[in-house]
Design a protein around this motif. Structure first.
Motif, PDB file in Angstrom:
ATOM      1  N   LYS A 156       0.856  -1.184   0.000  1.00  0.00           N
ATOM      2  CA  LYS A 156       0.000   0.000   0.000  1.00  0.00           C
ATOM      3  C   LYS A 156       0.896   1.239   0.000  1.00  0.00           C
ATOM      4  CE  LYS A 156      -3.946  -1.867   2.611  1.00  0.00           C
ATOM      5  NZ  LYS A 156      -4.679  -1.765   3.909  1.00  0.00           N
ATOM      6  N   PHE A 157       0.551   2.210  -0.814  1.00  0.00           N
ATOM      7  CA  PHE A 157       1.423   3.374  -0.942  1.00  0.00           C
ATOM      8  C   PHE A 157       1.562   4.138   0.378  1.00  0.00           C
ATOM      9  CE2 PHE A 157       2.182   7.860  -2.300  1.00  0.00           C
ATOM     10  CZ  PHE A 157       3.489   7.662  -2.722  1.00  0.00           C
ATOM     11  N   GLU A 158       0.462   4.289   1.105  1.00  0.00           N
ATOM     12  CA  GLU A 158       0.533   5.035   2.372  1.00  0.00           C
ATOM     13  C   GLU A 158       1.424   4.327   3.377  1.00  0.00           C
ATOM     14  OE1 GLU A 158      -3.532   3.231   4.454  1.00  0.00           O
ATOM     15  OE2 GLU A 158      -3.530   5.273   3.643  1.00  0.00           O
ATOM     16  N   GLN A 159       1.455   3.010   3.336  1.00  0.00           N
ATOM     17  CA  GLN A 159       2.322   2.250   4.234  1.00  0.00           C
ATOM     18  C   GLN A 159       3.780   2.326   3.790  1.00  0.00           C
ATOM     19  OE1 GLN A 159       0.756   2.024   6.769  1.00  0.00           O
ATOM     20  NE2 GLN A 159      -0.057  -0.016   7.150  1.00  0.00           N
ATOM     21  N   LEU A 160       4.002   2.358   2.500  1.00  0.00           N
ATOM     22  CA  LEU A 160       5.360   2.521   1.986  1.00  0.00           C
ATOM     23  C   LEU A 160       5.951   3.853   2.443  1.00  0.00           C
ATOM     24  CD1 LEU A 160       7.724   1.666   0.146  1.00  0.00           C
ATOM     25  CD2 LEU A 160       6.469   2.682  -1.769  1.00  0.00           C
ATOM     26  N   ILE A 161       5.164   4.901   2.381  1.00  0.00           N
ATOM     27  CA  ILE A 161       5.626   6.214   2.833  1.00  0.00           C
ATOM     28  C   ILE A 161       5.914   6.180   4.331  1.00  0.00           C
ATOM     29  CG2 ILE A 161       5.012   8.643   3.093  1.00  0.00           C
ATOM     30  CD1 ILE A 161       5.652   7.697   0.214  1.00  0.00           C
ATOM     31  N   ALA A 162       5.075   5.478   5.092  1.00  0.00           N
ATOM     32  CA  ALA A 162       5.255   5.387   6.542  1.00  0.00           C
ATOM     33  C   ALA A 162       6.559   4.685   6.908  1.00  0.00           C
ATOM     34  CB  ALA A 162       4.070   4.656   7.175  1.00  0.00           C
ATOM     35  N   LEU A 163       7.051   3.805   6.039  1.00  0.00           N
ATOM     36  CA  LEU A 163       8.291   3.082   6.321  1.00  0.00           C
ATOM     37  C   LEU A 163       9.514   3.988   6.270  1.00  0.00           C
ATOM     38  CD1 LEU A 163       7.793  -0.253   4.313  1.00  0.00           C
ATOM     39  CD2 LEU A 163       7.534   0.106   6.774  1.00  0.00           C
ATOM     40  N   ASN A 164       9.398   5.128   5.600  1.00  0.00           N
ATOM     41  CA  ASN A 164      10.513   6.082   5.504  1.00  0.00           C
ATOM     42  C   ASN A 164      11.786   5.372   5.028  1.00  0.00           C
ATOM     43  OD1 ASN A 164      11.918   8.533   5.723  1.00  0.00           O
ATOM     44  ND2 ASN A 164      12.502   8.142   7.844  1.00  0.00           N
ATOM     45  N   MET A 165      11.702   4.770   3.859  1.00  0.00           N
ATOM     46  CA  MET A 165      12.824   4.003   3.317  1.00  0.00           C
ATOM     47  C   MET A 165      14.052   4.878   3.116  1.00  0.00           C
ATOM     48  SD  MET A 165      11.860   0.843   3.046  1.00  0.00           S
ATOM     49  CE  MET A 165      13.083   0.217   1.913  1.00  0.00           C
ATOM     50  N   GLN A 166      15.229   4.302   3.443  1.00  0.00           N
ATOM     51  CA  GLN A 166      16.479   5.051   3.412  1.00  0.00           C
ATOM     52  C   GLN A 166      17.572   4.408   2.566  1.00  0.00           C
ATOM     53  OE1 GLN A 166      16.930   8.091   5.022  1.00  0.00           O
ATOM     54  NE2 GLN A 166      14.734   7.962   5.436  1.00  0.00           N
ATOM     55  N   THR A 173      15.467  -4.251   0.061  1.00  0.00           N
ATOM     56  CA  THR A 173      14.378  -5.206   0.299  1.00  0.00           C
ATOM     57  C   THR A 173      14.292  -5.613   1.772  1.00  0.00           C
ATOM     58  OG1 THR A 173      15.824  -7.059  -0.346  1.00  0.00           O
ATOM     59  CG2 THR A 173      14.414  -6.105  -2.050  1.00  0.00           C
ATOM     60  N   VAL A 174      15.442  -5.879   2.388  1.00  0.00           N
ATOM     61  CA  VAL A 174      15.409  -6.310   3.781  1.00  0.00           C
ATOM     62  C   VAL A 174      15.004  -5.152   4.694  1.00  0.00           C
ATOM     63  CG1 VAL A 174      17.844  -5.887   4.364  1.00  0.00           C
ATOM     64  CG2 VAL A 174      16.605  -7.705   5.511  1.00  0.00           C
ATOM     65  N   GLU A 175      15.389  -3.921   4.350  1.00  0.00           N
ATOM     66  CA  GLU A 175      14.958  -2.772   5.144  1.00  0.00           C
ATOM     67  C   GLU A 175      13.432  -2.663   5.146  1.00  0.00           C
ATOM     68  OE1 GLU A 175      14.915   2.113   5.175  1.00  0.00           O
ATOM     69  OE2 GLU A 175      16.249   1.099   3.780  1.00  0.00           O
ATOM     70  N   MET A 176      12.832  -2.846   3.989  1.00  0.00           N
ATOM     71  CA  MET A 176      11.376  -2.757   3.895  1.00  0.00           C
ATOM     72  C   MET A 176      10.700  -3.823   4.758  1.00  0.00           C
ATOM     73  SD  MET A 176       8.888  -2.929   0.522  1.00  0.00           S
ATOM     74  CE  MET A 176       9.820  -1.656  -0.337  1.00  0.00           C
ATOM     75  N   LEU A 178      11.949  -5.584   7.397  1.00  0.00           N
ATOM     76  CA  LEU A 178      12.146  -5.470   8.848  1.00  0.00           C
ATOM     77  C   LEU A 178      11.396  -4.265   9.412  1.00  0.00           C
ATOM     78  CD1 LEU A 178      14.403  -3.117   9.842  1.00  0.00           C
ATOM     79  CD2 LEU A 178      15.961  -4.676   8.691  1.00  0.00           C
ATOM     80  N   LYS A 179      11.311  -3.175   8.650  1.00  0.00           N
ATOM     81  CA  LYS A 179      10.557  -2.014   9.127  1.00  0.00           C
ATOM     82  C   LYS A 179       9.066  -2.326   9.189  1.00  0.00           C
ATOM     83  CE  LYS A 179      13.502   1.961   8.076  1.00  0.00           C
ATOM     84  NZ  LYS A 179      13.627   3.211   7.269  1.00  0.00           N
ATOM     85  N   ALA A 180       8.586  -3.082   8.232  1.00  0.00           N
ATOM     86  CA  ALA A 180       7.180  -3.498   8.265  1.00  0.00           C
ATOM     87  C   ALA A 180       6.906  -4.349   9.496  1.00  0.00           C
ATOM     88  CB  ALA A 180       6.831  -4.271   6.995  1.00  0.00           C
ATOM     89  N   ALA A 181       7.875  -5.194   9.865  1.00  0.00           N
ATOM     90  CA  ALA A 181       7.737  -6.019  11.065  1.00  0.00           C
ATOM     91  C   ALA A 181       7.727  -5.150  12.319  1.00  0.00           C
ATOM     92  CB  ALA A 181       8.870  -7.037  11.134  1.00  0.00           C
TER      93      ALA A 181
END
Length: 225
Positions: A156-166, A173-176, A178-181
């Motif tokens: 979901k796009f809103e959840q992707l933004i919430a992850l604040n990918m760096q 891929t692993v950052e996404m 583990l942050k989701a977890a």
């Protein structure tokens, strides 16, 4: 739901048209190819195939994905699908990938190559071992069950933004995951099939790339503890 596909691409002129052609057009609103400083005609072929093309001169898978996300913020999709440009995934399986989000309100779905059928030679032994090690470390430290760090995924796009990918390179891929977890997102995996890519991998196809990718994945897992 409005679905936008982001395809990071570095020197994939021989495969990108095949990938774009097999994306379900009745499902997807827009295909965005992020040309990651290619020296071949990736950008030209992608445009001719009907994709929106963005240029990201900074080399790195994460840099390319972040460029795509910045563009997506203006389009405001409901779902983002990430797909590789090397034709190793089966784009038509995108229907299966987004189904749990649409029908069951999942936040993120990982396409697992470990659960699907892999063509002989499509993944190297270091890749298979690296996935096994990384997913077991994710379970040990973050309490989440994954079988793969597969790049073919929907969120979901809103959840992707919430992850604040760096991450800007191999740890994306692993950052996404583990942050989701850590954020207790509702995630699942579905089996996807996998074939030998077109051309030689820039990561798993070299000893240096394999070592750097493995190092970055492991350090990313410990970085967020």
């Amino acid at each position: 739901m409005k679905i936008l596909v982001i395809i990071p691409a570095f020197n994939e002129a021989k495969s990108i048209d095949k990938v774009i052609r097999e994306i379900p057009k009745d499902l997807v609103n827009e295909v965005v190819v992020v040309n990651n400083n290619s020296s071949d005609e990736t950008s030209k072929v992608a445009r001719q195939s009907g994709a929106t093309v963005l240029d990201e001169l900074r080399q790195g898978y994460g840099f390319a994905c972040l460029k795509g996300i910045e563009y997506a913020k203006k389009q405001k999709p409901d779902i983002i699908v990430f797909l590789d440009a090397d034709y190793s995934d089966f784009p038509e399986e995108m229907r299966l990938l987004v189904k749990p989000i649409i029908d069951q309100n999942y936040d993120m779905v990982i396409g697992s190559r470990a659960l699907g059928e892999r063509q002989a030679g499509s993944m190297t032994i270091p890749q298979i071992f690296g996935n096994w090690l990384a997913t077991n470390l994710l379970h040990l430290f973050y309490g989440v069950h994954y079988s793969d760090l597969g790049p073919f995924r929907a969120i979901k796009f809103e959840q992707l933004i919430a992850l604040n990918m760096q991450d800007t390179t191999y740890g994306w891929t692993v950052e996404m995951q583990l942050k989701a977890a850590k954020m207790k997102m509702k995630t699942t995996e579905i089996a996807v099939n996998y074939r030998r890519r077109v051309g030689k991998s820039k990561i798993s196809g070299t000893v240096k790339g394999t070592v750097l990718a493995g190092y970055k994945i492991i350090t990313t897992i410990f970085k967020y503890l």
